[in-house]
Design a protein around this motif. Structure first.
Motif, PDB file in Angstrom:
ATOM      1  N   ASP A 141      16.797   5.050  42.980  1.00  0.00           N
ATOM      2  CA  ASP A 141      17.765   4.621  43.971  1.00  0.00           C
ATOM      3  C   ASP A 141      17.967   5.755  44.971  1.00  0.00           C
ATOM      4  OD1 ASP A 141      21.123   3.119  43.845  1.00  0.00           O
ATOM      5  OD2 ASP A 141      19.503   2.986  45.313  1.00  0.00           O
ATOM      6  N   TYR A 142      18.250   5.382  46.211  1.00  0.00           N
ATOM      7  CA  TYR A 142      18.443   6.350  47.281  1.00  0.00           C
ATOM      8  C   TYR A 142      19.647   5.967  48.116  1.00  0.00           C
ATOM      9  CZ  TYR A 142      13.511   7.433  46.341  1.00  0.00           C
ATOM     10  OH  TYR A 142      12.328   7.766  45.735  1.00  0.00           O
ATOM     11  N   THR A 143      20.279   6.961  48.693  1.00  0.00           N
ATOM     12  CA  THR A 143      21.290   6.642  49.684  1.00  0.00           C
ATOM     13  C   THR A 143      20.579   6.185  50.963  1.00  0.00           C
ATOM     14  OG1 THR A 143      23.321   7.459  50.706  1.00  0.00           O
ATOM     15  CG2 THR A 143      21.436   8.960  50.707  1.00  0.00           C
ATOM     16  N   ASP A 144      21.240   5.368  51.743  1.00  0.00           N
ATOM     17  CA  ASP A 144      20.589   4.743  52.892  1.00  0.00           C
ATOM     18  C   ASP A 144      20.023   5.755  53.887  1.00  0.00           C
ATOM     19  OD1 ASP A 144      22.799   1.839  53.170  1.00  0.00           O
ATOM     20  OD2 ASP A 144      21.054   2.235  51.906  1.00  0.00           O
ATOM     21  N   SER A 145      20.717   6.864  54.071  1.00  0.00           N
ATOM     22  CA  SER A 145      20.322   7.808  55.124  1.00  0.00           C
ATOM     23  C   SER A 145      18.996   8.516  54.840  1.00  0.00           C
ATOM     24  CB  SER A 145      21.420   8.846  55.341  1.00  0.00           C
ATOM     25  OG  SER A 145      21.595   9.633  54.178  1.00  0.00           O
ATOM     26  N   VAL A 146      18.503   8.457  53.606  1.00  0.00           N
ATOM     27  CA  VAL A 146      17.255   9.145  53.289  1.00  0.00           C
ATOM     28  C   VAL A 146      16.132   8.183  52.920  1.00  0.00           C
ATOM     29  CG1 VAL A 146      18.586  11.128  52.474  1.00  0.00           C
ATOM     30  CG2 VAL A 146      17.656   9.505  50.798  1.00  0.00           C
ATOM     31  N   LYS A 147      16.417   6.893  52.861  1.00  0.00           N
ATOM     32  CA  LYS A 147      15.378   5.924  52.517  1.00  0.00           C
ATOM     33  C   LYS A 147      14.244   5.986  53.529  1.00  0.00           C
ATOM     34  CE  LYS A 147      18.237   2.627  49.953  1.00  0.00           C
ATOM     35  NZ  LYS A 147      18.861   1.277  49.931  1.00  0.00           N
ATOM     36  N   GLY A 148      13.037   6.011  53.006  1.00  0.00           N
ATOM     37  CA  GLY A 148      11.870   6.117  53.865  1.00  0.00           C
ATOM     38  C   GLY A 148      11.480   7.535  54.215  1.00  0.00           C
ATOM     39  N   ARG A 149      12.362   8.490  53.940  1.00  0.00           N
ATOM     40  CA  ARG A 149      12.064   9.900  54.223  1.00  0.00           C
ATOM     41  C   ARG A 149      11.967  10.738  52.945  1.00  0.00           C
ATOM     42  NH1 ARG A 149      15.573  13.025  56.948  1.00  0.00           N
ATOM     43  NH2 ARG A 149      17.444  11.916  56.225  1.00  0.00           N
ATOM     44  N   PHE A 150      12.804  10.445  51.979  1.00  0.00           N
ATOM     45  CA  PHE A 150      12.835  11.202  50.729  1.00  0.00           C
ATOM     46  C   PHE A 150      12.246  10.367  49.603  1.00  0.00           C
ATOM     47  CE2 PHE A 150      16.794  14.083  51.657  1.00  0.00           C
ATOM     48  CZ  PHE A 150      16.231  14.440  52.870  1.00  0.00           C
ATOM     49  N   SER A 151      11.638  11.068  48.644  1.00  0.00           N
ATOM     50  CA  SER A 151      11.070  10.387  47.487  1.00  0.00           C
ATOM     51  C   SER A 151      11.324  11.219  46.237  1.00  0.00           C
ATOM     52  CB  SER A 151       9.566  10.186  47.678  1.00  0.00           C
ATOM     53  OG  SER A 151       8.996   9.588  46.532  1.00  0.00           O
ATOM     54  N   ILE A 152      11.871  10.571  45.206  1.00  0.00           N
ATOM     55  CA  ILE A 152      12.142  11.249  43.945  1.00  0.00           C
ATOM     56  C   ILE A 152      11.074  10.846  42.937  1.00  0.00           C
ATOM     57  CG2 ILE A 152      13.699   9.438  43.093  1.00  0.00           C
ATOM     58  CD1 ILE A 152      15.426  11.702  41.862  1.00  0.00           C
ATOM     59  N   SER A 153      10.652  11.790  42.108  1.00  0.00           N
ATOM     60  CA  SER A 153       9.603  11.490  41.138  1.00  0.00           C
ATOM     61  C   SER A 153       9.729  12.417  39.937  1.00  0.00           C
ATOM     62  CB  SER A 153       8.220  11.663  41.773  1.00  0.00           C
ATOM     63  OG  SER A 153       8.026  13.011  42.185  1.00  0.00           O
ATOM     64  N   ARG A 154       9.076  12.008  38.865  1.00  0.00           N
ATOM     65  CA  ARG A 154       8.996  12.842  37.675  1.00  0.00           C
ATOM     66  C   ARG A 154       7.553  13.270  37.472  1.00  0.00           C
ATOM     67  NH1 ARG A 154      13.095  12.569  33.756  1.00  0.00           N
ATOM     68  NH2 ARG A 154      14.708  11.008  34.126  1.00  0.00           N
ATOM     69  N   THR A 155       7.353  14.433  36.878  1.00  0.00           N
ATOM     70  CA  THR A 155       6.008  14.817  36.487  1.00  0.00           C
ATOM     71  C   THR A 155       5.563  13.944  35.321  1.00  0.00           C
ATOM     72  OG1 THR A 155       6.944  16.507  35.043  1.00  0.00           O
ATOM     73  CG2 THR A 155       6.278  17.187  37.250  1.00  0.00           C
ATOM     74  N   TYR A 156       4.266  13.922  35.031  1.00  0.00           N
ATOM     75  CA  TYR A 156       3.703  13.048  34.003  1.00  0.00           C
ATOM     76  C   TYR A 156       4.391  13.267  32.664  1.00  0.00           C
ATOM     77  CZ  TYR A 156       0.380  10.922  30.831  1.00  0.00           C
ATOM     78  OH  TYR A 156      -0.202  10.158  29.855  1.00  0.00           O
ATOM     79  N   ASP A 157       4.657  14.514  32.312  1.00  0.00           N
ATOM     80  CA  ASP A 157       5.308  14.777  31.027  1.00  0.00           C
ATOM     81  C   ASP A 157       6.835  14.711  31.144  1.00  0.00           C
ATOM     82  OD1 ASP A 157       5.006  18.453  31.038  1.00  0.00           O
ATOM     83  OD2 ASP A 157       5.899  17.040  32.458  1.00  0.00           O
ATOM     84  N   LYS A 158       7.315  14.348  32.334  1.00  0.00           N
ATOM     85  CA  LYS A 158       8.745  14.153  32.601  1.00  0.00           C
ATOM     86  C   LYS A 158       9.577  15.416  32.398  1.00  0.00           C
ATOM     87  CE  LYS A 158       8.427   9.251  31.462  1.00  0.00           C
ATOM     88  NZ  LYS A 158       8.889   8.148  30.609  1.00  0.00           N
ATOM     89  N   SER A 159       8.942  16.568  32.470  1.00  0.00           N
ATOM     90  CA  SER A 159       9.689  17.798  32.263  1.00  0.00           C
ATOM     91  C   SER A 159      10.354  18.289  33.543  1.00  0.00           C
ATOM     92  CB  SER A 159       8.744  18.886  31.748  1.00  0.00           C
ATOM     93  OG  SER A 159       7.745  19.166  32.722  1.00  0.00           O
ATOM     94  N   THR A 160       9.879  17.786  34.683  1.00  0.00           N
ATOM     95  CA  THR A 160      10.393  18.230  35.976  1.00  0.00           C
ATOM     96  C   THR A 160      10.596  17.029  36.874  1.00  0.00           C
ATOM     97  OG1 THR A 160       9.131  20.292  35.746  1.00  0.00           O
ATOM     98  CG2 THR A 160       9.997  19.776  37.930  1.00  0.00           C
TER      99      THR A 160
END
Length: 126
Positions: free
Chosen positions: A58-77
């Motif tokens: 989920d993102y706040t509206d002001s950053v949608k399309g500009r910011f992207s959140i993700s996890r590393t494969y092992d989900k450590s970061t």
């Protein structure tokens, strides 16, 4: 859980930065992770959240399309990729974590999170 945010810096408008959030001595795989930002004199603002499964976000509206959140494969970061930065994005960015049983939960409020990192400063010049 001790969280460490990194990756902040000074960038010109239109530029990009990638922030990282890691937990000392443990993985973040069992935690919902969120990014917030704070400017002096203003309330802490929700930016993005990622569920344990790495799929629900989920993102706040002001950053949608500009910011992207993700996890590393092992989900450590957890990373926050920030593109097309604007001067209004200037703030201290903090990551937060909360343990949840269900793997598809995202959290968007400060009160939902238990653990907080110290933050990393992002400055966007015009």
């Amino acid at each position: 859980v001790q969280l460490q945010a990194s990756g902040g810096g000074l960038v010109q408008a239109g530029g990009s930065l990638r922030l990282s959030c890691a937990a000392s001595g443990r993985t973040l795989r069992d935690y919902v992770v969120g990014w917030f930002r704070q400017v002096p004199g203003k309330e802490r603002e929700f930016i993005a959240s990622i569920a344990r499964n790495g799929v629900h976000k989920d993102y706040t509206d002001s950053v949608k399309g500009r910011f992207s959140i993700s996890r590393t494969y092992d989900k450590s970061t957890v990373h926050l990729q920030m593109n097309n930065l604007e001067p209004d994005d200037t703030a201290v960015y903090l990551c937060a974590a909360a343990w949840r049983t269900h793997s598809n939960v995202v959290l968007t409020t400060t009160g939902s999170y238990t653990f907080w990192g110290q933050g990393t400063l992002v400055t966007v010049s015009s």
